[in-house]
Design a protein around this motif. Structure first.
Motif, short mmCIF file in Angstrom:
data_model
loop_
_atom_site.label_atom_id
_atom_site.label_comp_id
_atom_site.label_asym_id
_atom_site.label_seq_id
_atom_site.Cartn_x
_atom_site.Cartn_y
_atom_site.Cartn_z
N ALA A 1 0.63 -1.24 0.04
CA ALA A 1 -0.14 -0.03 0.06
C ALA A 1 0.89 1.23 -0.05
O ALA A 1 1.95 1.29 0.74
N GLU A 2 0.39 2.27 -0.64
CA GLU A 2 0.94 3.68 -0.79
C GLU A 2 0.14 4.78 -0.51
O GLU A 2 -0.97 4.92 -1.14
N LEU A 3 0.27 5.32 0.73
CA LEU A 3 -0.48 6.27 1.24
C LEU A 3 0.09 7.64 1.09
O LEU A 3 1.25 7.59 1.46
N GLN A 4 -0.74 8.69 0.54
CA GLN A 4 -0.22 9.97 0.29
C GLN A 4 -0.67 11.18 1.04
O GLN A 4 -1.80 11.08 1.55
N CYS A 5 0.03 12.14 1.64
CA CYS A 5 -0.12 13.08 2.20
C CYS A 5 0.46 14.56 1.64
O CYS A 5 1.39 14.40 1.26
N ASN A 6 -0.58 15.29 1.17
CA ASN A 6 -0.04 16.57 0.49
C ASN A 6 -0.48 17.79 1.44
O ASN A 6 -1.71 17.77 2.00
N PHE A 7 0.42 18.71 1.55
CA PHE A 7 0.07 19.76 2.36
C PHE A 7 0.43 21.12 1.48
O PHE A 7 1.03 21.24 0.83
N SER A 8 -0.27 22.07 2.23
CA SER A 8 -0.33 23.38 1.44
C SER A 8 0.57 24.56 2.08
O SER A 8 0.26 25.77 1.75
N THR A 9 0.82 24.09 3.23
CA THR A 9 1.70 25.16 3.88
C THR A 9 2.97 24.82 4.34
O THR A 9 3.43 23.31 4.52
N SER A 10 3.86 25.73 4.92
CA SER A 10 5.15 25.34 5.24
C SER A 10 4.97 24.68 6.90
O SER A 10 3.83 24.96 7.40
N LEU A 11 6.05 23.87 7.28
CA LEU A 11 5.51 23.29 8.46
C LEU A 11 6.90 23.07 9.19
O LEU A 11 7.91 23.18 8.53
N ASN A 12 6.94 22.65 10.38
CA ASN A 12 8.28 22.12 11.01
C ASN A 12 8.52 20.68 10.79
O ASN A 12 9.66 20.37 10.77
N SER A 13 7.40 19.77 10.66
CA SER A 13 7.67 18.21 10.65
C SER A 13 6.43 17.62 10.20
O SER A 13 5.42 18.50 10.10
N MET A 14 6.45 16.62 9.88
CA MET A 14 5.16 15.76 9.61
C MET A 14 5.34 14.39 10.59
O MET A 14 6.42 13.91 10.46
N GLN A 15 4.08 14.18 10.94
CA GLN A 15 3.86 12.67 11.60
C GLN A 15 2.90 11.93 11.12
O GLN A 15 1.95 12.44 10.41
N TRP A 16 3.20 10.66 11.03
CA TRP A 16 2.08 9.44 10.76
C TRP A 16 1.41 8.72 11.82
O TRP A 16 2.36 8.38 12.72
N PHE A 17 0.21 8.49 11.90
CA PHE A 17 -0.49 7.94 13.05
C PHE A 17 -1.04 6.83 12.40
O PHE A 17 -1.84 6.91 11.33
N TYR A 18 -1.23 5.72 13.29
CA TYR A 18 -2.28 4.65 12.97
C TYR A 18 -3.34 4.81 14.16
O TYR A 18 -2.93 5.01 15.28
N GLN A 19 -4.59 5.01 13.55
CA GLN A 19 -5.85 5.33 14.52
C GLN A 19 -6.37 3.98 14.73
O GLN A 19 -7.03 3.31 13.71
N ARG A 20 -6.39 3.20 15.92
CA ARG A 20 -6.90 2.07 16.24
C ARG A 20 -8.56 2.15 16.12
O ARG A 20 -9.12 3.25 16.14
N PRO A 21 -9.47 1.22 15.60
CA PRO A 21 -10.81 1.22 15.63
C PRO A 21 -11.43 2.08 16.88
O PRO A 21 -12.40 2.57 16.50
N GLY A 22 -10.87 1.69 17.96
CA GLY A 22 -11.66 2.41 19.26
C GLY A 22 -10.98 3.99 19.28
O GLY A 22 -11.60 4.57 20.03
N GLY A 23 -10.12 4.27 18.45
CA GLY A 23 -9.83 5.79 18.45
C GLY A 23 -8.66 6.14 18.74
O GLY A 23 -7.86 7.04 18.49
#
Lengths: 115, 111
Positions: free
Chosen positions: B19-41
């Motif tokens: 799988a390839e998941l993409q994230c595009n952003f429209s502003t400058s930033l300090n960093s990027m994080q990826w999270f997995y959200q469990r079905p419970g939240g």
């Protein structure tokens, strides 16, 4: 090791009733503290942040309030719940030191259902 | 407009596929994080990735700041990978850290 504890795990409340959600961080002094909220099917968004005891800044207006009575405690509350308050609430902390403030650490969350 | 856009919105895979998941952003930033959200939240932090490529087991995150994008690659998917994957822009300053989340990609891995 740092631990973050949220309570309760879940709540079912009536419209118009009061609410109090809690968050405690252990093992880290003077953390930055945050409340995030996610409506069902919605995006997680920051509600409040606090960088010191007694100081809280609001980011999004949702008829909620937050307080930091102790260095390690963050409380989210309202006197009258609305249906729109339903969702998932997450507490988080980060380091105060900007040079090493890499990331936020999240609690396990509270699922709130307002009927 | 939306500062963080994730694609695809949902993805169905057979176990073993990548799988390839993409994230595009429209502003400058300090960093990027990826999270997995469990079905419970609850959230599981996968990567803190301000730039470049990072690996963790079957997961790879690549952030290209000047192109305002980040990707999450999952190789040899397993049914336990099912859930929602969130990317978040990170800003930090005098008001502490702030994360701006995308809406997420819902991944379903079939046996």
């Amino acid at each position: 090791a740092q631990t973050i504890h949220q309570w309760p795990v879940a709540e079912i409340k009536a419209v118009g009733s009061p609410l109090s959600l809690g968050c405690t961080i252990k093992g880290k002094s003077s953390p930055n503290l945050y409340w995030y909220w996610q409506a069902t099917g919605g995006t997680l968004q920051q509600l409040f942040y606090s960088i010191t005891v007694g100081q809280v800044e609001s980011v999004v207006q949702l008829n909620l309030s937050a307080s930091r009575p102790k260095d390690d405690q963050f409380i989210l509350s309202t006197e009258k719940l609305l249906l729109s308050h339903s969702g998932f609430y997450l507490c988080a902390w980060s380091l105060q030191d900007r040079a090493s403030a890499e990331t936020l650490y999240f609690g396990s969350g509270t699922r709130l259902t307002v009927l | 407009g939306q500062q963080v856009q994730q694609s695809p919105a949902s993805l169905v895979l057979q176990e073993g596929e990548n799988a390839e998941l993409q994230c595009n952003f429209s502003t400058s930033l300090n960093s990027m994080q990826w999270f997995y959200q469990r079905p419970g939240g609850s959230l599981v932090s996968l990567f803190y990735n301000p730039s470049g490529t990072k690996h963790s087991g079957r997961l790879t995150s690549t952030t290209v700041i000047k192109e305002r994008r980040s990707s999450l690659h999952i190789s040899s998917s397993q049914t336990t990978d099912s859930g929602t994957y969130l990317c978040a822009l990170e800003f930090y300053g005098s008001s502490g850290n702030k994360l701006i989340f995308g809406i997420g990609t819902l991944l379903s891995v079939k046996p």
